[in-house]
Design a protein around this motif. Structure first.
Motif, PDB file in Angstrom:
ATOM      1  N   PRO A  77      -1.402   1.511  -6.981  1.00 12.84           N
ATOM      2  CA  PRO A  77      -0.288   2.430  -7.277  1.00 12.84           C
ATOM      3  C   PRO A  77      -0.719   3.892  -7.428  1.00 12.84           C
ATOM      4  O   PRO A  77      -0.037   4.788  -6.946  1.00 12.84           O
ATOM      5  N   GLN A  78      -1.844   4.130  -8.060  1.00 13.08           N
ATOM      6  CA  GLN A  78      -2.291   5.507  -8.276  1.00 13.08           C
ATOM      7  C   GLN A  78      -2.747   6.188  -6.995  1.00 13.08           C
ATOM      8  O   GLN A  78      -2.933   7.406  -6.964  1.00 13.08           O
ATOM      9  N   CYS A  79      -2.897   5.419  -5.910  1.00  9.06           N
ATOM     10  CA  CYS A  79      -3.351   5.989  -4.635  1.00  9.06           C
ATOM     11  C   CYS A  79      -2.259   6.050  -3.572  1.00  9.06           C
ATOM     12  O   CYS A  79      -2.506   6.544  -2.475  1.00  9.06           O
ATOM     13  N   VAL A  80      -1.066   5.551  -3.891  1.00  7.93           N
ATOM     14  CA  VAL A  80       0.037   5.617  -2.940  1.00  7.93           C
ATOM     15  C   VAL A  80       0.340   7.083  -2.656  1.00  7.93           C
ATOM     16  O   VAL A  80       0.410   7.912  -3.569  1.00  7.93           O
ATOM     17  N   GLY A  81       0.464   7.413  -1.369  1.00 11.55           N
ATOM     18  CA  GLY A  81       0.767   8.784  -0.971  1.00 11.55           C
ATOM     19  C   GLY A  81      -0.441   9.688  -0.836  1.00 11.55           C
ATOM     20  O   GLY A  81      -0.295  10.883  -0.570  1.00 11.55           O
ATOM     21  N   THR A  82      -1.640   9.136  -0.993  1.00  8.66           N
ATOM     22  CA  THR A  82      -2.857   9.957  -0.906  1.00  8.66           C
ATOM     23  C   THR A  82      -3.580   9.818   0.433  1.00  8.66           C
ATOM     24  O   THR A  82      -4.625  10.417   0.624  1.00  8.66           O
ATOM     25  N   GLY A  83      -3.038   8.993   1.344  1.00  5.74           N
ATOM     26  CA  GLY A  83      -3.670   8.798   2.641  1.00  5.74           C
ATOM     27  C   GLY A  83      -4.559   7.573   2.723  1.00  5.74           C
ATOM     28  O   GLY A  83      -5.116   7.283   3.785  1.00  5.74           O
ATOM     29  N   VAL A  84      -4.706   6.842   1.631  1.00  2.00           N
ATOM     30  CA  VAL A  84      -5.556   5.649   1.632  1.00  2.00           C
ATOM     31  C   VAL A  84      -5.007   4.603   2.602  1.00  2.00           C
ATOM     32  O   VAL A  84      -5.750   4.036   3.400  1.00  2.00           O
ATOM     33  N   GLY A  85      -3.709   4.344   2.551  1.00  2.00           N
ATOM     34  CA  GLY A  85      -3.105   3.371   3.463  1.00  2.00           C
ATOM     35  C   GLY A  85      -3.278   3.782   4.909  1.00  2.00           C
ATOM     36  O   GLY A  85      -3.599   2.952   5.769  1.00  2.00           O
ATOM     37  N   HIS A  86      -3.095   5.060   5.195  1.00  3.24           N
ATOM     38  CA  HIS A  86      -3.303   5.571   6.553  1.00  3.24           C
ATOM     39  C   HIS A  86      -4.734   5.325   7.020  1.00  3.24           C
ATOM     40  O   HIS A  86      -4.957   4.876   8.146  1.00  3.24           O
ATOM     41  N   ARG A  87      -5.698   5.599   6.161  1.00  2.00           N
ATOM     42  CA  ARG A  87      -7.103   5.438   6.545  1.00  2.00           C
ATOM     43  C   ARG A  87      -7.441   3.972   6.800  1.00  2.00           C
ATOM     44  O   ARG A  87      -8.186   3.656   7.729  1.00  2.00           O
ATOM     45  N   ILE A  88      -6.890   3.081   5.986  1.00  2.00           N
ATOM     46  CA  ILE A  88      -7.134   1.649   6.200  1.00  2.00           C
ATOM     47  C   ILE A  88      -6.508   1.214   7.520  1.00  2.00           C
ATOM     48  O   ILE A  88      -7.161   0.553   8.327  1.00  2.00           O
ATOM     49  N   LEU A  89      -5.250   1.594   7.751  1.00  2.00           N
ATOM     50  CA  LEU A  89      -4.584   1.200   8.997  1.00  2.00           C
ATOM     51  C   LEU A  89      -5.311   1.768  10.206  1.00  2.00           C
ATOM     52  O   LEU A  89      -5.511   1.056  11.196  1.00  2.00           O
ATOM     53  N   ALA A  90      -5.721   3.016  10.148  1.00  2.00           N
ATOM     54  CA  ALA A  90      -6.461   3.615  11.266  1.00  2.00           C
ATOM     55  C   ALA A  90      -7.756   2.847  11.534  1.00  2.00           C
ATOM     56  O   ALA A  90      -8.114   2.595  12.695  1.00  2.00           O
ATOM     57  N   ALA A  91      -8.449   2.445  10.485  1.00  2.00           N
ATOM     58  CA  ALA A  91      -9.689   1.683  10.650  1.00  2.00           C
ATOM     59  C   ALA A  91      -9.414   0.300  11.237  1.00  2.00           C
ATOM     60  O   ALA A  91     -10.186  -0.208  12.055  1.00  2.00           O
ATOM     61  N   LEU A  92      -8.303  -0.323  10.832  1.00  2.00           N
ATOM     62  CA  LEU A  92      -7.942  -1.631  11.396  1.00  2.00           C
ATOM     63  C   LEU A  92      -7.593  -1.499  12.880  1.00  2.00           C
ATOM     64  O   LEU A  92      -7.990  -2.342  13.700  1.00  2.00           O
ATOM     65  N   VAL A  93      -6.891  -0.446  13.241  1.00  3.03           N
ATOM     66  CA  VAL A  93      -6.565  -0.209  14.654  1.00  3.03           C
ATOM     67  C   VAL A  93      -7.842   0.065  15.442  1.00  3.03           C
ATOM     68  O   VAL A  93      -8.011  -0.443  16.559  1.00  3.03           O
ATOM     69  N   ASP A  94      -8.759   0.831  14.865  1.00  4.38           N
ATOM     70  CA  ASP A  94     -10.054   1.060  15.529  1.00  4.38           C
ATOM     71  C   ASP A  94     -10.795  -0.258  15.732  1.00  4.38           C
ATOM     72  O   ASP A  94     -11.418  -0.477  16.776  1.00  4.38           O
ATOM     73  N   ARG A  95     -10.736  -1.133  14.744  1.00  3.95           N
ATOM     74  CA  ARG A  95     -11.375  -2.447  14.853  1.00  3.95           C
ATOM     75  C   ARG A  95     -10.734  -3.237  15.997  1.00  3.95           C
ATOM     76  O   ARG A  95     -11.438  -3.884  16.776  1.00  3.95           O
ATOM     77  N   ALA A  96      -9.413  -3.196  16.108  1.00  3.23           N
ATOM     78  CA  ALA A  96      -8.714  -3.894  17.193  1.00  3.23           C
ATOM     79  C   ALA A  96      -9.154  -3.357  18.551  1.00  3.23           C
ATOM     80  O   ALA A  96      -9.406  -4.130  19.483  1.00  3.23           O
TER      81      ALA A  96
END
Length: 166
Positions: A77-96
């Motif tokens: 919750p304290q990291c929502v809106g800080t770009g953490v979700g974006h960075r994880i998704l981008a890394a998962l897409v890079d993995r794909a």
């Protein structure tokens, strides 16, 4: 303060992943797993770590030769809106992409978030009848959700099936 690092999950991260996901399960946003399920799929997960603290997670589960699913994307919750979700998704897409996959699927309530990353709602089937026949044999609920099978409808009510073409 150390910047948040996205890395492959380790077995020692599983309790933190489960704790991170729990509030989303309680709100019926994500499906929960037993601890054994997290350990069995730990190699699918990436985590965002702020020092020793796991503040985000997400998994990439290969479903077919050209297709994977983003699963269990969660941010503290304290990291929502800080770009953490974006960075994880981008890394998962890079993995794909590194795996040579052509498409990534997700089932989500966060339509706007995924749309900002190029995902579009799925209309109809996106696999051939032959691939569908193979996928329907899977016991995995994520595959059933992708196929929009009736047996998982209680899990998917209100969710949107989305697809990213790489």
């Amino acid at each position: 303060m150390t910047p948040v690092q996205v890395r492959a999950a380790l077995p020692r991260d599983v309790p933190a992943i489960a704790a991170l996901v729990e509030p989303y399960v309680a709100e019926r946003i994500l499906l929960g797993k037993h601890m054994v399920g997290y350990y069995e799929s730990v190699q699918d997960f990436l985590v965002a770590a702020d020092g020793e603290d796991v503040v985000g997670c997400g998994a990439l589960h290969v479903m077919w030769s050209d297709l994977a699913e983003v699963r269990t994307l969660a941010v503290a919750p304290q990291c929502v809106g800080t770009g953490v979700g974006h960075r994880i998704l981008a890394a998962l897409v890079d993995r794909a992409k590194a795996l040579g996959l052509a498409r990534v699927f997700c089932l989500t309530f966060e339509v706007d978030f995924f749309a900002r990353h190029g995902f579009v709602p799925i209309v109809g089937s996106v696999v051939s009848p032959q691939v569908y026949e193979e996928l329907v044999l899977s016991h995995d609920d994520g595959v059933a959700e992708f196929l929009d099978l009736a047996r998982v409808k209680p899990n998917t009510l209100g969710n949107t099936r989305m697809l990213l073409t790489l």
